[in-house]
Design an enzyme around this catalytic site. Structure first.
Site, PDB file in Angstrom:
ATOM      1  N   ASP A  52       0.850  -1.205   0.000  1.00 17.57           N
ATOM      2  CA  ASP A  52       0.000   0.000   0.000  1.00 17.57           C
ATOM      3  C   ASP A  52       0.886   1.256   0.000  1.00 17.57           C
ATOM      4  OD1 ASP A  52      -3.036  -0.927   1.247  1.00 17.57           O
ATOM      5  OD2 ASP A  52      -1.358  -2.244   1.671  1.00 17.57           O
ATOM      6  N   ASP A 123      -6.579  -1.584  -3.157  1.00 20.76           N
ATOM      7  CA  ASP A 123      -7.900  -1.810  -2.574  1.00 20.76           C
ATOM      8  C   ASP A 123      -8.050  -3.321  -2.372  1.00 20.76           C
ATOM      9  OD1 ASP A 123     -10.570  -1.030  -1.793  1.00 20.76           O
ATOM     10  OD2 ASP A 123     -11.284  -1.827  -3.709  1.00 20.76           O
ATOM     11  N   THR A 125      -6.827  -4.751   0.844  1.00 19.42           N
ATOM     12  CA  THR A 125      -5.580  -5.086   1.555  1.00 19.42           C
ATOM     13  C   THR A 125      -5.728  -6.359   2.397  1.00 19.42           C
ATOM     14  OG1 THR A 125      -4.998  -2.759   1.623  1.00 19.42           O
ATOM     15  CG2 THR A 125      -3.816  -4.181   3.141  1.00 19.42           C
ATOM     16  N   THR A 197     -19.387  -6.974   0.852  1.00 22.65           N
ATOM     17  CA  THR A 197     -18.133  -7.176   1.579  1.00 22.65           C
ATOM     18  C   THR A 197     -17.944  -8.620   2.043  1.00 22.65           C
ATOM     19  OG1 THR A 197     -16.858  -6.339   3.468  1.00 22.65           O
ATOM     20  CG2 THR A 197     -19.228  -6.569   3.790  1.00 22.65           C
ATOM     21  N   LYS A 226     -15.646  -5.344  -6.457  1.00 20.70           N
ATOM     22  CA  LYS A 226     -17.111  -5.485  -6.482  1.00 20.70           C
ATOM     23  C   LYS A 226     -17.705  -4.760  -7.693  1.00 20.70           C
ATOM     24  CE  LYS A 226     -17.446  -4.942  -1.861  1.00 20.70           C
ATOM     25  NZ  LYS A 226     -16.325  -5.692  -1.270  1.00 20.70           N
TER      26      LYS A 226
END
Ligand code: AMP
Ligand code: MG
Ligand code: MG
Length: 312
Positions: A52, A123, A125, A197, A226
């Site tokens: 990241d 995105d 992680t 999620t 997603k």
């Protein structure tokens, strides 16, 4: 030639190249074996790894160098002059395919002061740390006057189980121009599928899903992944009745969705503002649909008492 190309197209072309470079850095960290995981401390499953941090430095330092008058906001904070950024992480190449596209008339004269670039360097992680690598994306979103109008989703590990040496794929989009890097698909008509999620569910997230009565729920990590699921016709809606997502999670995905006529709003159906001075959390949740779905009709199925848990 490149300097005559409108700023918005150059930004999109740069973001396309940079997302690929960030994906390479993310893979190098994984190959190195030491992820350098830190708990960010703002809730459960909120991690940061060396991937990241490094991907962020590459993207933000390069964008600041190329586009000094544009506001760049990255999830992992600003890049300071004292931060170590290897010279080969400053990438100034612009993607030739994007650059050769026709800029929609409305963006030809865009003032750099009206643009905000929202960067999520990695995105998904939690999924990266758990080895669910195809959930990972690099997100660079372009907002003009507060509206997400385009962006890039790079999936460094796309199809990696079949093609271990694959460079992944880079999807881009701009409202008025369309999308590149993939072929959009239509969701099935014989069943209703929601994606949500896998790591951040709670009672309200579950209640919203129950109210919508899907035939199937696809639980994957990351807002980017997603929305890819929507763009590829594998789901009809992305529903997250939680304040956990931030502007950098949704700007690029919303930009691509909008480029294809889809929508991303809060769970009341209101659009988020992506101007430079807004609060980072999407505090009223996320509700996204492709253009094949009646967004407002679906939102109407969520009970008022649940919506009232997410006041403005
Ligand atoms: P998810 O759908 O859980 O993969 O989350 C999508 C994005 O929102 C990721 O960047 C997550 O880190 C972030 N996110 C969602 N919920 C939370 C939360 N409760 N705390 C911190 N980050 C979150
Ligand atoms: Mg994220
Ligand atoms: Mg991130």
């Amino acid at each position: 030639m490149a300097q005559q190309t409108p700023l918005v197209l150059r930004l999109l072309a740069s973001s396309t190249t940079l997302a690929g470079k960030a994906g390479k850095i993310i893979k190098d960290v994984m190959k190195g074996g030491d992820l350098g995981i830190i708990e960010k401390g703002s809730g459960k499953n909120d991690l940061q790894t060396e991937a990241d941090r490094s991907a962020q430095r590459c993207i933000v330092a390069s964008l600041v160098k190329l586009f000094p008058d544009v506001t760049i906001i990255g999830e992992e904070g600003p890049v300071h002059e004292t931060d170590e950024v290897p010279s080969d992480w400053i990438v100034t190449d612009l993607d030739a395919g994007v650059l050769a596209s026709d800029c929609p008339d409305e963006y030809v004269e865009t003032d750099p002061k009206d643009i905000v670039v929202w960067v999520d360097p990695l995105d998904g992680t939690s999924e990266y740390a758990q080895g669910l690598l195809d959930h990972v994306t690099v997100l660079i979103g372009l907002a003009i006057k507060g509206k997400p109008v385009g962006g890039v989703i790079h999936q460094p590990y796309h199809n990696y189980k079949v093609e271990p040496d694959s460079k992944g794929r880079t999807l881009w989009g701009l409202v008025g121009l369309g999308v590149g890097g993939f072929i959009p698909k239509t969701p099935p008509t014989n069943k209703f599928i929601i994606t949500t999620t896998r790591m951040h569910a709670d009672e309200l997230v579950d209640r919203a899903l129950e109210a919508l009565k899907p035939d199937e729920i696809i639980r994957v990590g990351g807002a980017g992944h997603k929305v890819l699921t929507l763009l590829e016709g594998k789901a009809h809606a992305y529903v997250f009745a939680s304040k956990g997502c931030k502007k950098w999670d949704t700007c690029a995905p919303e930009g691509l969705l909008r480029a294809l006529g889809g929508k991303l709003t809060d769970i009341h159906g209101r659009e988020y503002d992506y101007s430079a001075d807004v609060e980072y959390p999407n505090a009223q949740g996320v509700f996204a649909t492709s253009r094949h779905v009646d967004h407002d009709a679906l939102i109407n199925r969520i009970p008022k008492e649940l919506k009232d848990k997410f006041p403005r």
